[in-house]
Enzyme design. Sequence first.
Site, PDB file in Angstrom:
ATOM      1  N   ASP A   1      -2.893 -10.512   9.431  1.00  0.00           N
ATOM      2  CA  ASP A   1      -1.963  -9.402   9.669  1.00  0.00           C
ATOM      3  C   ASP A   1      -1.127  -9.655  10.916  1.00  0.00           C
ATOM      4  O   ASP A   1      -0.204  -8.898  11.209  1.00  0.00           O
ATOM      5  CB  ASP A   1      -2.729  -8.082   9.824  1.00  0.00           C
ATOM      6  CG  ASP A   1      -3.062  -7.470   8.475  1.00  0.00           C
ATOM      7  OD1 ASP A   1      -2.506  -7.922   7.459  1.00  0.00           O
ATOM      8  OD2 ASP A   1      -3.882  -6.536   8.435  1.00  0.00           O
TER       9      ASP A   1
ATOM     10  N   LYS B   1      -1.214  -8.494  -5.075  1.00  0.00           N
ATOM     11  CA  LYS B   1      -1.905  -8.744  -3.802  1.00  0.00           C
ATOM     12  C   LYS B   1      -3.196  -7.943  -3.850  1.00  0.00           C
ATOM     13  O   LYS B   1      -3.170  -6.717  -3.929  1.00  0.00           O
ATOM     14  CB  LYS B   1      -1.018  -8.283  -2.645  1.00  0.00           C
ATOM     15  CG  LYS B   1      -1.644  -8.425  -1.262  1.00  0.00           C
ATOM     16  CD  LYS B   1      -0.605  -8.065  -0.200  1.00  0.00           C
ATOM     17  CE  LYS B   1      -1.194  -7.955   1.185  1.00  0.00           C
ATOM     18  NZ  LYS B   1      -0.180  -7.429   2.140  1.00  0.00           N
TER      19      LYS B   1
ATOM     20  N   ASP C   1      -6.294  -6.685  -2.002  1.00  0.00           N
ATOM     21  CA  ASP C   1      -6.708  -6.479  -0.609  1.00  0.00           C
ATOM     22  C   ASP C   1      -8.152  -5.995  -0.535  1.00  0.00           C
ATOM     23  O   ASP C   1      -8.724  -5.532  -1.527  1.00  0.00           O
ATOM     24  CB  ASP C   1      -5.756  -5.449   0.033  1.00  0.00           C
ATOM     25  CG  ASP C   1      -5.620  -5.641   1.530  1.00  0.00           C
ATOM     26  OD1 ASP C   1      -6.474  -6.321   2.135  1.00  0.00           O
ATOM     27  OD2 ASP C   1      -4.662  -5.100   2.102  1.00  0.00           O
TER      28      ASP C   1
ATOM     29  N   ASP D   1       0.820  -1.211   0.000  1.00  0.00           N
ATOM     30  CA  ASP D   1       0.000   0.000   0.000  1.00  0.00           C
ATOM     31  C   ASP D   1       0.860   1.272   0.000  1.00  0.00           C
ATOM     32  O   ASP D   1       1.932   1.304   0.599  1.00  0.00           O
ATOM     33  CB  ASP D   1      -0.864  -0.042   1.277  1.00  0.00           C
ATOM     34  CG  ASP D   1      -2.013   0.923   1.236  1.00  0.00           C
ATOM     35  OD1 ASP D   1      -2.105   1.718   0.294  1.00  0.00           O
ATOM     36  OD2 ASP D   1      -2.834   0.863   2.172  1.00  0.00           O
TER      37      ASP D   1
HETATM   38  C1  GLA Z   1      -4.193  -4.839   5.079  1.00  0.00           C
HETATM   39  C2  GLA Z   1      -3.340  -6.031   4.712  1.00  0.00           C
HETATM   40  C3  GLA Z   1      -1.891  -5.732   5.002  1.00  0.00           C
HETATM   41  C4  GLA Z   1      -1.461  -4.499   4.234  1.00  0.00           C
HETATM   42  C5  GLA Z   1      -2.362  -3.339   4.569  1.00  0.00           C
HETATM   43  C6  GLA Z   1      -2.073  -2.139   3.685  1.00  0.00           C
HETATM   44  O1  GLA Z   1      -4.234  -4.648   6.441  1.00  0.00           O
HETATM   45  O2  GLA Z   1      -3.757  -7.164   5.397  1.00  0.00           O
HETATM   46  O3  GLA Z   1      -1.093  -6.829   4.662  1.00  0.00           O
HETATM   47  O4  GLA Z   1      -1.499  -4.779   2.858  1.00  0.00           O
HETATM   48  O5  GLA Z   1      -3.737  -3.675   4.410  1.00  0.00           O
HETATM   49  O6  GLA Z   1      -2.886  -1.077   3.960  1.00  0.00           O
END
Ligand code: GLA
Length: 726
Positions: free
Chosen positions: A548, A476, A478, A367
């Site tokens: 996370d 990825k 999200d 991100d």
């Molecule tokens: C989520 C994902 C993390 C990361 C953040 C970025 O929490 O699970 O791995 O990519 O977003 O904002």
Amino acid sequence: MSIVFDEQSKLFYLHTPHTSYVFGLYQKFLLHGYWGPSLRELAPTPGLAYIAQMLGSSMGTSEPGSWLTRDCMRQEYPVYGTGDFREPAFHAEYEDGSRETELLYVGHTVTPGKPSLPGLPATFASEGEAETLTLELADPKTGLHVFLLYTAFSDVDAITRSVRVENRGGEVINIRRIMSASVDLPSLDFEAISLFGGWANERNLQRQPIGRGDITFDSKRGHSSAHQSPFLALVRPETTELSGEAYGMSFIYSGNFAAGVYGDITHTARMYMGLNSFDFNWRLEPGERFDAPEVAMVYSTEGLSGMSRNFHDLYRAHLVRGKYAHSPRPVLLNNWEATNFTFDEEKILSIAEGGRALGVDLMVLDDGWFGKRDDPKSSLGDWYVAKNKLPDGIDGLALKIEKMGMKFGLWFEPEMISPDSDLYRAHPDWCIHTPGRTRLESRWQLTLDLSRRDVCDYMLGLMYRVLDGAKISYIKWDMNRSICNIGSPALPRERQAEVPHRYMLGYYYMLEQLTSRYPDILFEGCASGGARFDAGQLYYTPQIWTSDDTDAVERLHIHYGTSLAFPPETQGSHVSACPNCVVHRNTPMKMRCDVAVIGQFGFELDLTRESEADLAVCRQAIEIYKDIRHTVHTGDIYRLASPFDGNFTAVQFVEKDGSRIVVAIYNVLATPNAPFTVIRLAGLDPDARYRDVVGNLYSGSYLMNVGLHECARNDFSSRIVTLDRV
Ligand code: GLA
């Protein structure tokens, strides 16, 4: 033959290598017969009529038309309104306001292979690998036709069920509830196992006795969620990890679901799974059809691990698709925990260099690379590179990473829109919302209305621009909030309760477009960690970010619970820095690596800040990972000691041909005068001999009966044991 219809008894037999599932026709009704170990013959002719008489008479009547009889019969696909008062699988409202459905047998076909489900993820099989039974039922009054689809696999112990509804009448049918599977098991002597959790704490095990009444697990969050998983097992009280009966259901769907068990007075446990009927209605116009997603069902007498092996085999062979379904995937390094939003090109290149030096294959930029995204408060939807951070663009950065000998990957969150974004300023009506009500933000973001095809296509267009312009090998995807304010002004009032499922159809449409346009890109699913870890997701992304929470001790629990239904290679599993950013715990690098190597291995830290000693441990972990991954990613799992039960966790993997065993053993805390903990291995050939890395020889019977002796002398100790058959 996997599927047999016995004309005389009117019974359908679905056979997998070690299990059978039987149901049949009693007059024009479908009754459930049996689900369990392989069975040749359920009952003397007249088959289910025999069972129906038996059940009917237990309630004082054998009169088949009597409602009392139906309420105590084992139904194969129970409907509401005609005398079965338990949880129905199907409930509809017709144009005259009535809500009564009668489903009578019309006919059936058995075809080799397995049809796909339009717009939905589903298992697949070639003609030699499975047979599919399609049963047609119809309501005599309304033109409602219901098709029950069953697939029995000949190479794995699993069957799948889904349901298609067609409106062949002249009036609208409102589907209010549609379960994809419902099975009446003839016993209440079960415990229900479900997976619950929250952010950074996904898929904990919950085991509870069932009784009379309903126990439901569900999601109303718009995604399958971290809070409940679309998975349910019924096991006997005596069932352990390695022995005993286990019935498992797993939903191949990533949105709102319900899974449950209803125990009744006749000691029948009705186990069901399907779309959540809460806040659901589907308006089926004349001539339209509706496809309900698929449920995978497995049965094992070899305990919970046996159930998991069946799910793993099914998903490996018949669900995960694409280039990376069966080939080793790159070891990746992700910058998120190292930098969050604060980085520039130089920083990313220096982190990448740390990975390159270690032997990492792929550098992932997370991100913060687009719009004005210096924190989570803005820019979702503005998928244009932030030139202040990356002056040479994504293409320039990707090229530099490629030149270092690594592949490059990128993070997207395509389903979201920040109120502070150019996209929102241009299209404030593109988010899920109810006009006139406050749009509730979560993490400063709203959800795009993926029930609208124009919105999906616009977002795809933005992604194509980035992906076509740079050398990108991994994405990825999200999704960082649950969906509320459910509504889409683009749909008429009578279709508002369709929004959650239409959203999912839009989501799957986007994933299908992307994965077919970019077959060489490796996709990883993610939702605030593991809040959309389900079999529907795995159809599009062969791996999913598990949580996370990257703390090694936490991950023992998360991996354990996740492995109940999902194979280890689907679980994104990274080594991160200490103290851990979620629980602030310090654990040795050795344990962090040993935990991560039994998943889909990678790193989530700035390696240039680690000590030489820890880097050496990481380097060795990559070697260990590459050495064991074939066994872990394709073999059979046996969970030997659970982190939910105590200090020790042990998980064993056996190569399919028995040639290799990997055992991962972890101890969380030291104990004074540490006693031995015996870890008995499982699933080995007792007469075979196995050699460990230092040359010791063990017989299979020794390993299974005497076992490995572990001693908890130190906090956070771990080891990966490999044994090769000689
Ligand atoms: C989520 C994902 C993390 C990361 C953040 C970025 O929490 O699970 O791995 O990519 O977003 O904002």
